[in-house]
Design an enzyme around this catalytic site. Structure first.
Site, PDB file in Angstrom:
ATOM      1  N   GLU A 224       0.875  -1.186   0.000  1.00 31.44           N
ATOM      2  CA  GLU A 224       0.000   0.000   0.000  1.00 31.44           C
ATOM      3  C   GLU A 224       0.904   1.225   0.000  1.00 31.44           C
ATOM      4  O   GLU A 224       1.414   1.622   1.045  1.00 31.44           O
ATOM      5  CB  GLU A 224      -0.908  -0.005   1.232  1.00 31.44           C
ATOM      6  N   CYS A 258      -2.781   9.294   2.548  1.00 32.60           N
ATOM      7  CA  CYS A 258      -2.255   8.853   1.242  1.00 32.60           C
ATOM      8  C   CYS A 258      -3.180   9.213   0.088  1.00 32.60           C
ATOM      9  O   CYS A 258      -2.721   9.423  -1.030  1.00 32.60           O
ATOM     10  CB  CYS A 258      -1.994   7.360   1.257  1.00 32.60           C
TER      11      CYS A 258
END
Ligand code: NAD
Length: 401
Positions: A224, A258
């Site tokens: 990720e 993010c």
């Protein structure tokens, strides 16, 4: 709720790591973690561990990131509780065999089935920005799947790491789940063990290290990573709506998210109205300013404070809104900067902080072209305009080719 004093951060002794991993592997092979009843008990225990340690998690996130209480509940505590509720409701259904669809006649005679088998022992490496969610989320997945596992929280959020260790050790089966705390040496020691899957959240430089190490033993990975996510505001957008949503998205966790937008491309006709609406939204969201507000987080540490500050210092753009910084508190005010070059420091790197570079564009096609040049596979894309413009932006790469 249990009241706890958060213990000072302590790294797990490196020599203890092989036996910890070995225990998890032995437990997996015993098939103890396979029955649904076992998985549900572990998930429910974890749920109550999170509930019992909510105060400690709030305190830890406050100490590590100055995280506002509301945000800690929204995107850490309640997020994980909701994950567990969702999984426990659906697990029985997910565990059932499925018939294999679209099988050629020859193979279909074998009556193939898709069977959901647990993978084995997994390593979860968490990141600092959502220290609870990004650690417990993958662990919840591992427990649900009947795997055993070791969690390595981010040492950059040390207080959350210590609370997570306490929760896992007090509430989960210690023969199947463990927390190893530490930084590079401990993570390297963990990576020297053989895993059945590695789930890593963090930056792509370290992601590359993890992928290379995993490749040596053909271990599957889930990485990720970060992204330079564009937002596009066309002349047909509602500038008020776009401004409010983009400000909210950037101020959550002081931009250390993010999927928050990294830069905003605005069609020239609407740029003045959009800037005006940004000012209005900020005034409404933080009437007394961000610094005085209990609802605005801080940058996680001095190193990241300087990384973000350097992006502003190196920019050739013009600061339109904000820009206040206070190193003593790792405070950075939301900083809206108008830039005119896609190679500007504000665009080329992921800010992972409260920076809002604005780039004026002539039209949507130019915005799509720039987005593909900056990062053609971002984590998110935030188009504001008509449905046709939004659909066009949603297929960034194919349209440009
Ligand atoms: P971080 O500093 O917390 O590091 C992440 C993990 O990597 C930590 O557990 C750390 O101990 C470990 N690590 C660091 N150096 C290592 C090394 N040399 N070898 C092995 N392990 C090592 O966080 P970060 O990397 O700064 O995270 C920020 C990045 O993560 C941003 O790019 C952000 O976009 C991305 N991110 C992505 C997601 C997602 O879901 N895609 C979520 C959050 C953050």
């Amino acid at each position: 709720m249990a009241s706890v004093k958060i213990a000072p951060f302590e790294a797990t002794p490196i020599e203890a790591i092989p036996s910890t991993v070995n225990l998890c592997q032995t437990t997996f092979r015993s098939q103890k973690t396979k029955p649904i009843s076992y998985r549900l008990v572990q998930l429910r225990k974890l749920y109550w561990g999170i509930v019992d340690y909510s105060d400690a998690l709030v305190e830890a996130c406050k100490l590590d990131l100055g995280k506002p209480v509301f945000e800690t509940f929204l995107s850490e505590i309640d997020w994980c509780k909701n994950d567990i509720m969702f999984v426990t409701k659906n697990l029985e259904k997910w565990m059932k065999d499925e018939s294999a669809p679209d099988i050629p006649l020859t193979n279909s005679l074998l009556n193939p089935r898709i069977r959901k088998e647990p993978l084995g022992t997994v390593l979860v490496i968490g990141a600092y920005n959502f220290p609870v969610q990004l650690s417990l989320g993958p662990l919840i997945g591992a427990i649900s799947a009947g795997c055993t596992g070791v969690l390595k929280p981010s040492e950059v959020s040390p207080n959350a790491a210590m609370v997570l260790k306490k929760i896992v050790e007090e509430y989960l089966d210690p023969s199947a789940y463990a927390v190893v705390n530490g930084a590079i040496p401990e993570t390297t020691a963990l990576l020297n063990e053989k895993w059945d899957k590695i789930f890593y959240t963090g930056n792509s430089q370290v992601g590359t290290i993890i992928a290379k190490k995993a490749a040596e033993t053909l271990t599957p990975v889930c990485l990720e990573l970060g992204g330079r996510n564009p937002a596009i505001v066309t002349k047909n957008a509602d500038p008020r709506l776009a401004a409010r949503r983009l400000v909210w998205g950037k101020l959550h966790n002081a931009g250390q998210v993010c999927i928050s937008q990294n830069y905003i491309m605005v069609e020239k006709e609407i740029l003045p109205a959009f800037i005006e609406q940004l000012k209005i939204a900020l005034k409404e969201f933080y009437p007394g300013g961000q610094k005085a507000s209990p609802d605005y987080a801080r940058i996680v540490n001095n190193r990241h404070f300087h990384r973000i500050k350097k992006m502003v210092d190196d920019s050739r753009g013009k600061i339109l809104i904000g820009g206040e910084m206070d190193e003593s508190d790792n405070f950075i005010e939301i900083t809206v900067v108008q830039v005119d070059d896609i190679n500007d420091s504000m665009i080329v790197d992921e800010s992972f902080g409260p920076l809002m570079p604005l780039l004026a564009v002539d039209n949507v096609d130019e915005a799509i072209r720039i987005a593909n040049t900056v990062h053609s596979t971002p984590l998110g894309l935030y188009p504001f305009g008509t449905t046709t413009e939004t659909n066009k932006s949603a297929f960034l790469t194919p349209i440009i080719k």
